[in-house]
Scaffold this motif. Structure first.
Motif, short mmCIF file in Angstrom:
data_model
loop_
_atom_site.label_atom_id
_atom_site.label_comp_id
_atom_site.label_asym_id
_atom_site.label_seq_id
_atom_site.Cartn_x
_atom_site.Cartn_y
_atom_site.Cartn_z
N ALA A 65 48.97 27.08 39.23
CA ALA A 65 47.62 27.20 38.66
C ALA A 65 46.87 28.36 39.30
O ALA A 65 46.19 29.13 38.61
CB ALA A 65 46.85 25.89 38.85
N ALA A 66 47.00 28.50 40.62
CA ALA A 66 46.33 29.61 41.32
C ALA A 66 46.89 30.95 40.86
O ALA A 66 46.14 31.90 40.64
CB ALA A 66 46.49 29.44 42.82
N ASP A 68 48.31 31.58 38.00
CA ASP A 68 47.87 31.78 36.62
C ASP A 68 46.43 32.28 36.61
O ASP A 68 46.09 33.21 35.88
CB ASP A 68 47.99 30.48 35.83
CG ASP A 68 47.70 30.67 34.36
OD1 ASP A 68 48.12 31.70 33.80
OD2 ASP A 68 47.04 29.80 33.76
N SER A 69 45.59 31.66 37.43
CA SER A 69 44.19 32.08 37.52
C SER A 69 44.08 33.51 38.04
O SER A 69 43.31 34.31 37.51
CB SER A 69 43.43 31.13 38.44
OG SER A 69 42.11 31.56 38.62
N ALA A 70 44.86 33.83 39.06
CA ALA A 70 44.85 35.19 39.61
C ALA A 70 45.35 36.19 38.57
O ALA A 70 44.80 37.29 38.44
CB ALA A 70 45.71 35.25 40.86
N THR A 72 45.14 35.88 35.29
CA THR A 72 44.09 36.02 34.28
C THR A 72 42.99 36.93 34.79
O THR A 72 42.52 37.82 34.06
CB THR A 72 43.51 34.63 33.92
OG1 THR A 72 44.58 33.82 33.42
CG2 THR A 72 42.43 34.74 32.87
N ALA A 73 42.58 36.72 36.04
CA ALA A 73 41.53 37.56 36.63
C ALA A 73 41.99 39.02 36.71
O ALA A 73 41.22 39.94 36.43
CB ALA A 73 41.15 37.04 38.01
N ARG A 75 44.20 40.49 34.77
CA ARG A 75 44.19 41.04 33.41
C ARG A 75 42.78 41.41 32.97
O ARG A 75 42.56 42.46 32.34
CB ARG A 75 44.81 40.04 32.42
CG ARG A 75 46.34 40.01 32.45
CD ARG A 75 46.91 39.19 31.30
NE ARG A 75 46.62 37.79 31.40
CZ ARG A 75 47.32 36.92 32.12
NH1 ARG A 75 48.35 37.33 32.82
NH2 ARG A 75 46.99 35.64 32.16
N GLU A 76 41.81 40.56 33.31
CA GLU A 76 40.43 40.85 32.96
C GLU A 76 39.93 42.10 33.69
O GLU A 76 39.26 42.95 33.09
CB GLU A 76 39.53 39.66 33.29
CG GLU A 76 39.73 38.47 32.36
CD GLU A 76 38.99 37.23 32.81
OE1 GLU A 76 38.32 37.26 33.87
OE2 GLU A 76 39.07 36.22 32.10
#
Length: 141
Positions: A65-66, A68-70, A72-73, A75-76
């Motif tokens: 999850a971490a 995946d969150s990293a 996503t961040a 990519r943003e």
């Protein structure tokens, strides 16, 4: 007498067998206790292994999850950086266009200056007095 001896011998044999039976029962009881103890240890080991497995699964899930969150961040942030780069490129293009226009205008002004300088040098200068300039203006109308 043989009968009594034989009877006594049987009784001794019977007592010996009873002692062996009691010893066997005692050993069976001790073995049962040992088996019970080992089963308890096995159950505890199985529980510890299950807890460790569950903990590892939870840690793995949290790590995924971490990550995946990293991701996503990241990519943003990359998209924002791309947008900023595109905007910067557009600004650079606009500034280059303005620079070219200013260069063309400067060249045109230099050409005009040269033209007027050449024209001014080719004609003799007339020095008019204020009265003469006024008479030229009045007569020229």
């Amino acid at each position: 007498m043989f009968k009594a001896l034989h009877e006594r011998e049987r009784e001794k044999e019977s007592q010996r067998q009873l002692r062996e039976l009691a010893e066997a029962q005692y050993q069976a009881g001790m073995s049962a206790k040992e088996v019970k103890k080992l089963k308890s240890q096995l159950a505890k080991a199985n529980q510890d292994a299950a807890d460790a497995r569950d903990g590892a699964a939870a840690a793995t899930k949290a790590a995924v999850a971490a990550a995946d969150s990293a991701g996503t961040a990241a990519r943003e942030r990359a998209a924002a950086a791309e947008a900023a780069a595109r905007e910067s490129d557009l600004e650079v293009i606009e500034l280059r266009r303005q620079l070219l226009e200013a260069g063309e205008k400067l060249a045109s002004l230099r050409h005009d200056v040269e033209y007027f300088r050449t024209r001014a040098l080719s004609k003799p200068k007339r020095h008019f007095s204020y009265g003469r300039a006024l008479s030229i203006t009045v007569s020229g109308e």
